[in-house]
Design an enzyme around this catalytic site. Structure first.
Site, short mmCIF file in Angstrom:
data_model
loop_
_atom_site.label_atom_id
_atom_site.label_comp_id
_atom_site.label_asym_id
_atom_site.label_seq_id
_atom_site.Cartn_x
_atom_site.Cartn_y
_atom_site.Cartn_z
N HIS A 1 0.73 -1.37 0.03
CA HIS A 1 -0.09 0.11 -0.01
C HIS A 1 0.88 1.31 0.14
O HIS A 1 1.64 1.64 1.10
CB HIS A 1 -0.99 -0.03 1.25
CG HIS A 1 -1.67 1.21 1.34
ND1 HIS A 1 -3.28 0.94 1.32
CD2 HIS A 1 -1.63 2.55 1.29
CE1 HIS A 1 -3.76 2.27 1.48
NE2 HIS A 1 -2.71 3.04 1.30
N HIS B 1 1.48 5.47 -1.71
CA HIS B 1 1.12 6.63 -2.32
C HIS B 1 2.61 6.98 -3.15
O HIS B 1 3.38 7.57 -2.22
CB HIS B 1 0.47 7.55 -1.46
CG HIS B 1 -0.66 7.05 -0.70
ND1 HIS B 1 -2.10 7.22 -1.55
CD2 HIS B 1 -1.03 6.59 0.15
CE1 HIS B 1 -2.89 6.80 -0.57
NE2 HIS B 1 -2.39 6.14 0.31
N LEU B 2 2.54 7.22 -4.38
CA LEU B 2 3.76 8.07 -5.11
C LEU B 2 3.21 9.43 -5.73
O LEU B 2 4.27 9.98 -5.93
CB LEU B 2 3.99 7.03 -6.20
CG LEU B 2 4.91 5.69 -5.74
CD1 LEU B 2 5.03 4.87 -7.01
CD2 LEU B 2 6.02 6.05 -4.89
N ARG B 3 1.87 9.53 -5.78
CA ARG B 3 1.79 10.89 -6.33
C ARG B 3 1.98 10.80 -7.63
O ARG B 3 2.24 9.80 -8.23
CB ARG B 3 2.21 11.97 -5.45
CG ARG B 3 2.01 11.97 -3.94
CD ARG B 3 0.64 11.76 -3.58
NE ARG B 3 0.50 12.01 -2.01
CZ ARG B 3 -0.50 11.42 -1.15
NH1 ARG B 3 -1.51 10.83 -1.66
NH2 ARG B 3 -0.47 11.72 0.02
N ASN C 1 -5.44 7.35 -5.70
CA ASN C 1 -6.00 8.48 -5.43
C ASN C 1 -5.23 9.67 -5.81
O ASN C 1 -5.13 10.52 -5.31
CB ASN C 1 -6.44 8.40 -3.93
CG ASN C 1 -5.05 8.66 -2.97
OD1 ASN C 1 -4.14 8.13 -3.44
ND2 ASN C 1 -5.27 9.11 -1.80
N LYS D 1 -9.54 -0.57 -5.68
CA LYS D 1 -9.28 0.08 -4.34
C LYS D 1 -10.72 0.80 -4.16
O LYS D 1 -11.40 1.68 -4.93
CB LYS D 1 -8.49 1.20 -4.24
CG LYS D 1 -8.34 2.12 -3.12
CD LYS D 1 -7.83 1.32 -1.90
CE LYS D 1 -7.98 2.29 -0.73
NZ LYS D 1 -6.94 2.38 -0.02
N LEU E 1 -4.82 8.76 8.20
CA LEU E 1 -5.93 8.17 8.21
C LEU E 1 -5.89 6.82 7.71
O LEU E 1 -5.13 6.65 6.87
CB LEU E 1 -7.04 9.07 7.29
CG LEU E 1 -7.52 10.27 7.84
CD1 LEU E 1 -8.39 11.04 6.68
CD2 LEU E 1 -8.21 9.91 9.31
N HIS F 1 2.75 14.64 1.69
CA HIS F 1 2.34 15.70 1.41
C HIS F 1 3.60 16.81 1.85
O HIS F 1 4.39 16.50 2.77
CB HIS F 1 1.09 15.85 2.42
CG HIS F 1 0.24 14.97 2.08
ND1 HIS F 1 -0.79 15.55 1.44
CD2 HIS F 1 -0.36 14.06 2.98
CE1 HIS F 1 -1.75 14.37 1.29
NE2 HIS F 1 -1.39 13.49 2.30
N ALA G 1 -3.76 14.55 5.83
CA ALA G 1 -3.42 13.43 6.37
C ALA G 1 -2.59 12.51 5.69
O ALA G 1 -2.53 12.20 4.50
CB ALA G 1 -4.89 12.44 6.54
#
Ligand code: NCD
Ligand code: ZN
Length: 344
Positions: free
Chosen positions: A14, A16-18, A42, A100, A220, A252, A264
């Site tokens: 899981h 997040h690489l953006r 996302n 997802k 989150l 972020h 988050a």
């Protein structure tokens, strides 16, 4: 005392690489240690079609540092309009490994998520048929449910009914944060698995709120009471094949974290393995680290384990407190203790 630890190369189930400049800045940290990762969809706009997933994959591969080998395992963002046929095409392409589910409004960039779970029945039936895993952000979004209860309520109200109505559906409860989730996952058959983040093994809600608010610990699902952190530690270090690593490393910029309404996410990619070795050693479970980081995930996703190995050595790693991006600095997760395991 063990001073070196050789394990199969890990995967992050899981991540997040953006995109764009942020992708370029954060990808090297993951590619340095991990062979593969399940890439969260996302983005803005979200990755909803097989074609969008393929082009996002190309952008990730193009952003890799020279000589790095890393395989992005793509996911589709489930919306109420998702077409079961597109899910089938995505699955058959071999590039997309999961779908997802974000309840609408549950977290960062989840506005296009699902509100009416009846509208995704056909997609779930399709997925059950082809054995494609559903990755679930397991929190209800009802304003009258306390944020610390949202995971437990989701299991009762949404997850368990969906699984009962869709026999054979393979589900990953993602980034679980409660003893309730540990006990639900432990009590079910092997169609259900759960990922656990690095930071939820380290922090509880006091770390966020006691002695001043710490925005860099806000993610989150939000960290819960100490008893929940301890349950997560027991699950992660148990060797039980249903639990594996999903860092949920979610960068972020500091500018976006340190706001009256800050974002988050904890950015843990650079020091995750050092922190995990510390945690597993504290639990007397260094021999279970490899199952958690490198064996249980591939087994659930029906992929081979990685051919290569990495070695961790007892010596302080050099990890920056922040990484620079074109959009500004991103702070690396601070576990609050000195690290003494490094990946060689
Ligand atoms: C994630 C993000 O920033 O995209 N944030 C987080 O706190 N984990 C979204 C998510 O996985 O919930
Ligand atoms: Zn996430």
């Amino acid at each position: 005392m063990t001073d070196t630890l050789k394990i199969r190369q890990p995967d992050d189930w899981h991540l997040h690489l953006r995109d764009g400049a942020m992708l370029k800045a954060v990808l090297p940290a993951t590619a340095a240690h991990f062979a593969r990762a399940i890439i969260m969809p996302n983005l803005v706009p979200p990755v909803v079609t097989a074609q969008q997933a393929a082009s996002y994959r190309d952008r990730i591969v193009a952003a890799l540092p020279d000589g790095a080998t890393f395989e992005p395992l793509m996911t589709l963002y489930l919306t109420e309009e998702t077409d079961p046929k597109d899910v089938l095409v995505a699955h058959q392409s071999g590039l997309v490994h999961a779908v997802k589910l974000y309840p609408a409004g549950a977290t960062t960039n989840s506005a296009s998520g699902v509100q009416n779970f009846d509208k995704i029945r056909a997609v779930l039936e399709q997925m059950a048929q082809i054995g494609m895993p559903l990755c679930v952000h397991g929190e209800v979004t009802d304003h009258d449910v306390d944020i610390f209860d949202r995971e437990a309520v989701f299991i009762d109200r949404i997850l368990d009914p969906i699984r009962k109505k869709t026999p054979g559906l393979r589900v990953v409860m993602e980034h679980i944060t409660t003893a309730d989730a540990v006990s639900y996952a432990s009590s079910q058959d092997d169609s259900l698995a759960a990922t656990i983040t690095t930071h939820h093994l380290v922090i509880n809600r006091n770390h966020i709120l006691a002695g001043g608010i710490k925005p860099h610990y806000y993610c989150l699902p939000v960290a819960k009471r100490e008893e929940h952190r301890l349950a997560l530690r027991r699950a992660a270090t148990s060797g039980d094949a249903r639990f594996f690593l999903g860092t949920d490393s979610a960068p972020h910029t500091d500018a976006n974290k340190l706001l009256p309404c800050g974002c988050a996410g904890c950015f843990t990619a650079p020091n995750t393995l050092s922190v995990l070795a510390h945690v597993f050693e504290e639990e007397g479970a260094l021999d279970k680290l490899e199952s958690f980081t490198s064996l249980n995930g591939p087994a659930f996703y029906r992929l081979p384990v990685n051919p290569g190995h990495i070695t961790l050595e007892r010596s302080p790693p050099v990890i920056p407190a922040q990484i620079e991006t074109e959009d500004g600095p991103v702070t690396v997760f601070d576990p609050g203790f000195p690290l003494h395991w490094k990946v060689t």
